[in-house]
Design an enzyme around this catalytic site. Structure first.
Site, PDB file in Angstrom:
ATOM      1  N   LYS A  49       0.867  -1.177   0.000  1.00 35.75           N
ATOM      2  CA  LYS A  49       0.000   0.000   0.000  1.00 35.75           C
ATOM      3  C   LYS A  49       0.903   1.226   0.000  1.00 35.75           C
ATOM      4  CE  LYS A  49      -4.542   0.891   0.670  1.00 35.75           C
ATOM      5  NZ  LYS A  49      -5.711   0.130   0.264  1.00 35.75           N
ATOM      6  N   GLY A 104     -23.122   4.695   5.048  1.00 31.12           N
ATOM      7  CA  GLY A 104     -22.291   5.220   3.968  1.00 31.12           C
ATOM      8  C   GLY A 104     -22.791   4.730   2.622  1.00 31.12           C
ATOM      9  N   VAL A 105     -23.287   5.678   1.827  1.00 28.37           N
ATOM     10  CA  VAL A 105     -23.809   5.274   0.515  1.00 28.37           C
ATOM     11  C   VAL A 105     -22.973   5.936  -0.588  1.00 28.37           C
ATOM     12  CG1 VAL A 105     -26.138   4.656   1.219  1.00 28.37           C
ATOM     13  CG2 VAL A 105     -25.646   7.043   0.717  1.00 28.37           C
ATOM     14  N   GLY A 106     -21.659   5.761  -0.457  1.00 23.27           N
ATOM     15  CA  GLY A 106     -20.738   6.240  -1.487  1.00 23.27           C
ATOM     16  C   GLY A 106     -20.679   5.229  -2.619  1.00 23.27           C
ATOM     17  N   HIS A 107     -19.483   5.093  -3.206  1.00 22.99           N
ATOM     18  CA  HIS A 107     -19.350   4.223  -4.381  1.00 22.99           C
ATOM     19  C   HIS A 107     -19.811   2.793  -4.108  1.00 22.99           C
ATOM     20  CE1 HIS A 107     -16.604   7.520  -5.491  1.00 22.99           C
ATOM     21  NE2 HIS A 107     -17.049   7.242  -6.706  1.00 22.99           N
ATOM     22  N   VAL A 108     -19.362   2.215  -3.000  1.00 19.48           N
ATOM     23  CA  VAL A 108     -19.727   0.819  -2.716  1.00 19.48           C
ATOM     24  C   VAL A 108     -21.128   0.748  -2.114  1.00 19.48           C
ATOM     25  CG1 VAL A 108     -19.105  -1.287  -1.474  1.00 19.48           C
ATOM     26  CG2 VAL A 108     -17.309   0.220  -2.316  1.00 19.48           C
TER      27      VAL A 108
HETATM   28  P1  NAD Z   1     -16.722   6.582  -0.739  1.00 19.68           P
HETATM   29  O1  NAD Z   1     -15.837   7.674  -0.254  1.00 19.68           O
HETATM   30  O2  NAD Z   1     -17.224   6.613  -2.133  1.00 19.68           O
HETATM   31  O3  NAD Z   1     -18.019   6.467   0.200  1.00 19.68           O
HETATM   32  C1  NAD Z   1     -17.981   6.603   1.565  1.00 19.68           C
HETATM   33  C2  NAD Z   1     -19.287   7.267   1.967  1.00 19.68           C
HETATM   34  O4  NAD Z   1     -19.346   7.286   3.393  1.00 19.68           O
HETATM   35  C3  NAD Z   1     -19.408   8.715   1.514  1.00 19.68           C
HETATM   36  O5  NAD Z   1     -20.649   8.905   0.860  1.00 19.68           O
HETATM   37  C4  NAD Z   1     -19.312   9.528   2.808  1.00 19.68           C
HETATM   38  O6  NAD Z   1     -20.114  10.706   2.778  1.00 19.68           O
HETATM   39  C5  NAD Z   1     -19.876   8.527   3.800  1.00 19.68           C
HETATM   40  N1  NAD Z   1     -19.477   8.739   5.187  1.00 19.68           N
HETATM   41  C6  NAD Z   1     -18.310   9.206   5.686  1.00 19.68           C
HETATM   42  N2  NAD Z   1     -18.356   9.251   7.019  1.00 19.68           N
HETATM   43  C7  NAD Z   1     -19.568   8.785   7.389  1.00 19.68           C
HETATM   44  C8  NAD Z   1     -20.221   8.569   8.628  1.00 19.68           C
HETATM   45  N3  NAD Z   1     -19.638   8.869   9.788  1.00 19.68           N
HETATM   46  N4  NAD Z   1     -21.469   8.051   8.626  1.00 19.68           N
HETATM   47  C9  NAD Z   1     -22.091   7.761   7.466  1.00 19.68           C
HETATM   48  N5  NAD Z   1     -21.537   7.951   6.269  1.00 19.68           N
HETATM   49  C10 NAD Z   1     -20.290   8.457   6.229  1.00 19.68           C
HETATM   50  O7  NAD Z   1     -15.944   5.219  -0.423  1.00 19.68           O
HETATM   51  P2  NAD Z   1     -16.214   3.803  -1.075  1.00 19.68           P
HETATM   52  O8  NAD Z   1     -15.310   3.637  -2.230  1.00 19.68           O
HETATM   53  O9  NAD Z   1     -17.673   3.599  -1.226  1.00 19.68           O
HETATM   54  O10 NAD Z   1     -15.652   2.854   0.075  1.00 19.68           O
HETATM   55  C11 NAD Z   1     -16.398   2.640   1.267  1.00 19.68           C
HETATM   56  C12 NAD Z   1     -15.565   1.812   2.240  1.00 19.68           C
HETATM   57  O11 NAD Z   1     -15.229   0.558   1.647  1.00 19.68           O
HETATM   58  C13 NAD Z   1     -14.231   2.441   2.630  1.00 19.68           C
HETATM   59  O12 NAD Z   1     -13.931   2.112   3.962  1.00 19.68           O
HETATM   60  C14 NAD Z   1     -13.230   1.779   1.705  1.00 19.68           C
HETATM   61  O13 NAD Z   1     -11.929   1.773   2.264  1.00 19.68           O
HETATM   62  C15 NAD Z   1     -13.807   0.395   1.611  1.00 19.68           C
HETATM   63  N6  NAD Z   1     -13.462  -0.304   0.374  1.00 19.68           N
HETATM   64  C16 NAD Z   1     -13.797   0.210  -0.820  1.00 19.68           C
HETATM   65  C17 NAD Z   1     -13.476  -0.484  -1.987  1.00 19.68           C
HETATM   66  C18 NAD Z   1     -13.858   0.048  -3.345  1.00 19.68           C
HETATM   67  O14 NAD Z   1     -13.805  -0.724  -4.328  1.00 19.68           O
HETATM   68  N7  NAD Z   1     -14.271   1.298  -3.472  1.00 19.68           N
HETATM   69  C19 NAD Z   1     -12.788  -1.720  -1.911  1.00 19.68           C
HETATM   70  C20 NAD Z   1     -12.477  -2.237  -0.647  1.00 19.68           C
HETATM   71  C21 NAD Z   1     -12.809  -1.515   0.494  1.00 19.68           C
END
Ligand code: NAD
Length: 376
Positions: free
Chosen positions: A94, A194-198
């Site tokens: 990493k 958390g309703v981001g990308h994943v």
């Molecule tokens: P992202 O940044 O797109 O989404 C995260 C979401 O969480 C955002 O919408 C943000 O506003 C919200 N958030 C932040 N703090 C919060 C809180 N206290 N309460 C509620 N919501 C909150 O990230 P992502 O890519 O969706 O990844 C989500 C998690 O999964 C991360 O921990 C990341 O490390 C892990 N992850 C992601 C991937 C991937 O393919 N994107 C792969 C493995 C692990």
């Protein structure tokens, strides 16, 4: 997003690397600096027994060097486990870049960073992470071929999040099967933090199967949109822990499973995408087990994204990636069964399986030449 909590434990210079609480026999740690572009980065290669160390580059405004070192050591070790448990011929690595991704990044900084990656001759392969994007990977690509997560029009795999969500969905179904005897999620109450990308993709997948979904996020517009689309119920940021739910899916932050929050949880299963969900692996792993809450190890069920970028190394094939990601279902069940048999936590069981695979490869010396054949 960042899960650093114990960097203050580093009290002296000798604790910086080898005495660091996150140090776990890492093979190599590289400090990178370029005055002209302002680049300050650290690349940590944890273990390359199974293959080259693949892991994303995180850009974050670290408060201190110690905090960044702590983070990169811990994250790179997690990647070793993730690759091994997923059956990939990859090691764990990493990298972190110091800075505010919203205002400090420049193309030149990432091109320079690519030069540092190139100097490692493929021992470390980078990808996106928090604070970096496919565009940044394009800049890195100008200096090295050891980069994945490139846009689809460059032969890359694009955004890994839908595949990550699919893997989490598989892990969740396996958890339901173990806990309730059926992997059907219809009628289950699922709270997604958390309703981001994943998270967004996960909301879609579980809704399509007929689950009742509860969501929380700081992004109100996104919440409203998903509530309308999937008839999801919005909760407050803190209220998510008190929802009357079957499954809690942390998809935002790490370390949300701490003593205070676990005491509030009324679910039967925890199964989400966030990395390092347990604030303390031992204490909180055992606490969940004692409460009868089944924990699907995060580094296993969120491996879809890694599986997806791995595929890129051999000519990207999305169908293959999804098929491989589907194996998360069987591996999750295998881990649950090992945990029951050996009376250990599910996280311990997952780590044991990963460690056994690495040890077997070390003995056979089969991982010593980095991945020449397609493993799946
Ligand atoms: P992202 O940044 O797109 O989404 C995260 C979401 O969480 C955002 O919408 C943000 O506003 C919200 N958030 C932040 N703090 C919060 C809180 N206290 N309460 C509620 N919501 C909150 O990230 P992502 O890519 O969706 O990844 C989500 C998690 O999964 C991360 O921990 C990341 O490390 C892990 N992850 C992601 C991937 C991937 O393919 N994107 C792969 C493995 C692990």
């Amino acid at each position: 997003m960042i899960e650093v909590k114990d960097a203050k434990e580093i009290k002296s210079a000798s604790d910086f690397i080898f005495g660091n609480p996150s140090f776990a026999n890492h093979e190599q740690v590289v400090f990178c600096h370029d005055k002209d572009t302002g680049l300050k980065a650290i690349i940590a290669i944890h273990n390359t027994t199974l293959g080259p160390a693949l892991g994303g580059t995180r850009m974050w405004n670290y408060k201190s060097d110690a905090e960044a070192v702590y983070d990169v050591l811990r994250l790179s070790r997690g990647m070793t486990y993730k690759a091994a448990i997923s059956g990939l011929k990859l090691g764990g690595g990493k990298a972190v870049i110091f800075g505010d991704s919203a205002k400090d990044k420049t193309p030149e900084m990432f091109m320079k960073y690519g030069e540092f990656v190139e100097r490692l001759n493929g021992k470390y392969i980078t990808a996106e992470d928090v604070g970096t994007s496919t565009k940044d990977m394009e800049y890195i690509r100008t200096a090295t071929k050891h980069v994945t997560g490139l846009p689809e029009n460059m032969g890359g795999s694009g955004d890994p999040s839908p595949v990550t969500a699919y893997g989490v969905f598989m892990g969740m179904k396996a958890s339901a099967k173990q806990k309730w005897g059926s992997d059907k999620l219809a009628g289950k109450k699922i709270a997604i933090q958390g309703v981001g990308h994943v998270g967004e993709n996960l909301v879609r997948l579980v809704s399509e199967e007929g689950a009742k979904v509860y969501i929380t996020d700081m992004n109100q517009a996104k919440l409203q949109d998903l509530a309308t689309k999937y008839n999801a119920e919005i909760t407050t940021l803190d209220g998510i822990y008190d929802v009357d739910m079957d499954i809690y899916a942390p998809c935002a932050l790490g370390a949300t499973l701490n003593t205070k929050n676990i005491n509030r949880l009324k679910c039967g299963v925890v199964s989400g995408a966030a990395n390092n969900q347990l604030a303390d692996e031992k204490i909180h792993g055992e606490m969940l087990a004692a409460k009868g809450i089944l924990y699907a190890p995060d580094f296993l069920i969120n491996a879809g994204g890694l599986i997806n970028v791995y595929s890129e190394l051999h000519g990207y094939d999305r169908k293959h990636s999804l098929q491989h990601t589907e194996h998360i279902y069987d591996t999750t069940l295998e881990i649950f069964s090992k945990a029951v048999k050996e009376n250990i936590t599910t996280l311990e069981a997952a780590k044991k399986i990963a460690e056994e695979r690495i040890e077997a490869a070390r003995k056979n010396n089969s991982g010593s030449c980095f991945m020449k054949t397609r493993p799946f």
